[in-house]
Design a protein around this motif. Structure first.
Motif, PDB file in Angstrom:
ATOM      1  N   THR A 237       0.840  -1.201   0.000  1.00 45.63           N
ATOM      2  CA  THR A 237       0.000   0.000   0.000  1.00 45.63           C
ATOM      3  C   THR A 237       0.873   1.248   0.000  1.00 45.63           C
ATOM      4  O   THR A 237       0.587   2.211  -0.710  1.00 45.63           O
ATOM      5  N   TRP A 238       1.949   1.244   0.782  1.00 44.20           N
ATOM      6  CA  TRP A 238       2.848   2.399   0.816  1.00 44.20           C
ATOM      7  C   TRP A 238       3.414   2.663  -0.581  1.00 44.20           C
ATOM      8  O   TRP A 238       3.431   3.802  -1.045  1.00 44.20           O
ATOM      9  N   GLN A 239       3.850   1.602  -1.277  1.00 47.04           N
ATOM     10  CA  GLN A 239       4.393   1.787  -2.624  1.00 47.04           C
ATOM     11  C   GLN A 239       3.325   2.336  -3.576  1.00 47.04           C
ATOM     12  O   GLN A 239       3.631   3.195  -4.404  1.00 47.04           O
ATOM     13  N   ASP A 240       2.098   1.861  -3.470  1.00 46.57           N
ATOM     14  CA  ASP A 240       1.008   2.401  -4.302  1.00 46.57           C
ATOM     15  C   ASP A 240       0.763   3.870  -3.985  1.00 46.57           C
ATOM     16  O   ASP A 240       0.551   4.687  -4.883  1.00 46.57           O
ATOM     17  N   PHE A 241       0.774   4.226  -2.701  1.00 45.42           N
ATOM     18  CA  PHE A 241       0.512   5.603  -2.297  1.00 45.42           C
ATOM     19  C   PHE A 241       1.649   6.539  -2.686  1.00 45.42           C
ATOM     20  O   PHE A 241       1.404   7.710  -2.980  1.00 45.42           O
ATOM     21  N   VAL A 242       2.876   6.055  -2.682  1.00 42.37           N
ATOM     22  CA  VAL A 242       3.994   6.890  -3.142  1.00 42.37           C
ATOM     23  C   VAL A 242       3.724   7.361  -4.563  1.00 42.37           C
ATOM     24  O   VAL A 242       3.893   8.536  -4.887  1.00 42.37           O
ATOM     25  N   THR A 243       3.256   6.460  -5.400  1.00 37.06           N
ATOM     26  CA  THR A 243       2.966   6.792  -6.794  1.00 37.06           C
ATOM     27  C   THR A 243       1.797   7.761  -6.898  1.00 37.06           C
ATOM     28  O   THR A 243       1.861   8.745  -7.643  1.00 37.06           O
ATOM     29  N   ALA A 244       0.736   7.511  -6.147  1.00 41.69           N
ATOM     30  CA  ALA A 244      -0.471   8.330  -6.266  1.00 41.69           C
ATOM     31  C   ALA A 244      -0.378   9.662  -5.532  1.00 41.69           C
ATOM     32  O   ALA A 244      -0.875  10.669  -6.021  1.00 41.69           O
TER      33      ALA A 244
ATOM     34  N   THR B 233       1.312  17.407  -6.315  1.00 41.67           N
ATOM     35  CA  THR B 233       1.308  18.794  -5.814  1.00 41.67           C
ATOM     36  C   THR B 233      -0.003  19.463  -6.234  1.00 41.67           C
ATOM     37  O   THR B 233      -0.021  20.634  -6.574  1.00 41.67           O
ATOM     38  N   ASP B 234      -1.096  18.695  -6.176  1.00 39.40           N
ATOM     39  CA  ASP B 234      -2.372  19.133  -6.743  1.00 39.40           C
ATOM     40  C   ASP B 234      -3.182  20.091  -5.874  1.00 39.40           C
ATOM     41  O   ASP B 234      -4.233  20.539  -6.274  1.00 39.40           O
ATOM     42  N   GLY B 235      -2.735  20.401  -4.669  1.00 39.71           N
ATOM     43  CA  GLY B 235      -3.487  21.296  -3.804  1.00 39.71           C
ATOM     44  C   GLY B 235      -4.618  20.603  -3.057  1.00 39.71           C
ATOM     45  O   GLY B 235      -5.323  21.229  -2.263  1.00 39.71           O
ATOM     46  N   ASN B 236      -4.822  19.323  -3.279  1.00 36.70           N
ATOM     47  CA  ASN B 236      -5.824  18.542  -2.567  1.00 36.70           C
ATOM     48  C   ASN B 236      -5.433  18.493  -1.087  1.00 36.70           C
ATOM     49  O   ASN B 236      -4.297  18.201  -0.762  1.00 36.70           O
ATOM     50  N   PRO B 237      -6.358  18.778  -0.152  1.00 26.74           N
ATOM     51  CA  PRO B 237      -5.993  18.761   1.267  1.00 26.74           C
ATOM     52  C   PRO B 237      -5.533  17.388   1.756  1.00 26.74           C
ATOM     53  O   PRO B 237      -4.744  17.296   2.684  1.00 26.74           O
ATOM     54  N   PHE B 238      -6.013  16.300   1.133  1.00 27.42           N
ATOM     55  CA  PHE B 238      -5.537  14.979   1.512  1.00 27.42           C
ATOM     56  C   PHE B 238      -4.062  14.819   1.154  1.00 27.42           C
ATOM     57  O   PHE B 238      -3.293  14.220   1.892  1.00 27.42           O
ATOM     58  N   THR B 239      -3.674  15.360   0.017  1.00 27.50           N
ATOM     59  CA  THR B 239      -2.269  15.293  -0.397  1.00 27.50           C
ATOM     60  C   THR B 239      -1.390  16.001   0.613  1.00 27.50           C
ATOM     61  O   THR B 239      -0.372  15.461   1.046  1.00 27.50           O
TER      62      THR B 239
END
Length: 151
Positions: free
Chosen positions: A21-28, A33-39
């Motif tokens: 999951t960590w490797q998948d999240f690194v990619t996503a 730098t999209d400004g999404n608050p989750f990011t």
């Protein structure tokens, strides 16, 4: 759904991931730098990665590699003072931590669909565990977000 999940992310806390999951999240998320608050939240949070095979966790800032047995490593981490830990995904990690009695709270997103196949969240050996529903919300699309704590 985003508003409800945002409430959880507004609380201070660190994140715990299994390797895949960590490797998948690194990619996503890790390069976004999209400004999404989750990011912003995920990039700023301390991220602990439980893995026996990962060589390092340098691909995503604020990531710390935890080597060894997941239950032993996480039990040691929980015993230290610090922020609450949350897990997103990482089903096999959740199973092993649940079996060891290390998960105190679940936030489950129950979607109104059936997949027909896939892995179960609670499969294999696990202790009988009782939970108390402490809150729930139904989204406009019918997703139930249910919060449970261990009794």
């Amino acid at each position: 759904m985003g508003r409800e999940l945002g409430k959880g992310m507004a609380r201070p806390g660190d994140m715990l991931f299994g390797r895949r999951t960590w490797q998948d999240f690194v990619t996503a998320w890790g390069r976004s730098t999209d400004g999404n608050p989750f990011t912003a939240h995920m990039n700023a949070a301390t991220k602990y990665v439980v893995s026996r095979s990962l060589e390092d966790a340098d691909a995503w800032r604020n990531s710390i590699l935890l080597r060894g047995d997941a239950a032993d490593t996480v039990a040691g981490l929980k015993a230290q003072p610090g922020n609450d830990l949350s897990i997103i995904g990482s089903a096999s990690l959740v199973r092993s931590l649940h079996a060891a009695g290390l998960i105190d709270r679940y936030t489950l997103l129950i979607h109104p669909l059936t997949l027909g196949s896939g892995s179960r969240l609670f499969e294999g050996p696990a202790p009988l565990t009782e939970f108390e529903l402490i809150g729930s919300v139904t989204t406009g699309k019918g997703v139930i977000i249910a919060d449970y704590i261990r009794r």
